[in-house]
Scaffold this active site. Sequence first.
Site, PDB file in Angstrom:
ATOM      1  N   ARG A  17      72.641  69.276   6.190  1.00  0.00           N
ATOM      2  CA  ARG A  17      73.852  68.517   5.908  1.00  0.00           C
ATOM      3  C   ARG A  17      75.056  69.432   6.131  1.00  0.00           C
ATOM      4  NH1 ARG A  17      70.104  67.517   1.957  1.00  0.00           N
ATOM      5  NH2 ARG A  17      69.397  65.341   1.769  1.00  0.00           N
ATOM      6  N   LYS A  74      71.138  68.328  -1.801  1.00  0.00           N
ATOM      7  CA  LYS A  74      71.393  67.048  -2.451  1.00  0.00           C
ATOM      8  C   LYS A  74      70.420  66.790  -3.593  1.00  0.00           C
ATOM      9  CE  LYS A  74      72.105  62.159  -1.281  1.00  0.00           C
ATOM     10  NZ  LYS A  74      72.096  61.168  -0.165  1.00  0.00           N
ATOM     11  N   HIS A  87      77.314  63.675   9.496  1.00  0.00           N
ATOM     12  CA  HIS A  87      75.885  63.440   9.278  1.00  0.00           C
ATOM     13  C   HIS A  87      75.164  63.141  10.586  1.00  0.00           C
ATOM     14  CE1 HIS A  87      73.560  63.578   5.665  1.00  0.00           C
ATOM     15  NE2 HIS A  87      72.855  62.520   5.970  1.00  0.00           N
ATOM     16  N   ARG A 145      72.755  65.822  11.651  1.00  0.00           N
ATOM     17  CA  ARG A 145      71.443  65.793  10.974  1.00  0.00           C
ATOM     18  C   ARG A 145      70.563  64.710  11.601  1.00  0.00           C
ATOM     19  NH1 ARG A 145      69.028  67.241   5.976  1.00  0.00           N
ATOM     20  NH2 ARG A 145      68.081  65.566   4.756  1.00  0.00           N
ATOM     21  N   TYR A 154      63.054  57.603  10.897  1.00  0.00           N
ATOM     22  CA  TYR A 154      63.141  58.145  12.254  1.00  0.00           C
ATOM     23  C   TYR A 154      61.902  57.840  13.096  1.00  0.00           C
ATOM     24  CZ  TYR A 154      66.924  60.791  10.096  1.00  0.00           C
ATOM     25  OH  TYR A 154      68.068  61.137   9.416  1.00  0.00           O
TER      26      TYR A 154
END
Length: 236
Positions: free
Chosen positions: A106, A129, A183, A186, A218
Amino acid sequence: MDNPYAYTIRPASVAKFRQSRLEQGLSPNTVNHDIAYLRAVFNVLIQLGEWHGDNPFASIKAIRLPERELSYLTHEQIKALFEQLEQSRNKHVTLIATLCLATGARWSEVQFLRAELVRDGRVTYVDTKNGRSRSVPLSDELYQRLKAHGPQIGWLFPRDAYQAFTNAINNAGITLPKGQRTHVLRHTFASHFIMNGGNLLTLQKILGHQSIQMTMRYAHVAPDHLTEAVTYGPKF
């Protein structure tokens, strides 16, 4: 909620509160967070023995949200972006973007990276996170660039580079969905990792996802994703 006494809160009043928030124009995602935070308050009170009834927010299910498209950059867009980054006056932005793209980190994890966490050919992210640290191997070339970039102790990138990255995205003519400005790096790492034949379980560890469900977003870009539909589907 008009400052009610806790004992008067019922699931029906929670549902009414949720509806009123939606009618005020708040997004379903924000309203889901409202309910989750208030549910957590009662959970803590129950754990502390300060509340002996049921959690009135527990039976209210989150509003189902449409799955957001995860945009990623093509090879051509990556090239165009880095051409713009190299022209930036910010001396940190190119290396920050490179590290995000090379490790799937990130933006905040890299922007606030400490130099002493780059060692032994790896980078370790600690302010993550989910609060869990993770280490990702680096190519020798990138490792040497990081070691030579700044101090050996302290912030590796002491100057904020978000605006410089934003400018480069705009100058490169790249349009992204709302909320995916940095983002996208990433997402690009993860998408190309899978498209190039990478393993979802390995990707989960690299990205630091707590559940495989997050990483499964993904899966659709894998070269063989759902090809069984053609192989094993009915012949007609």
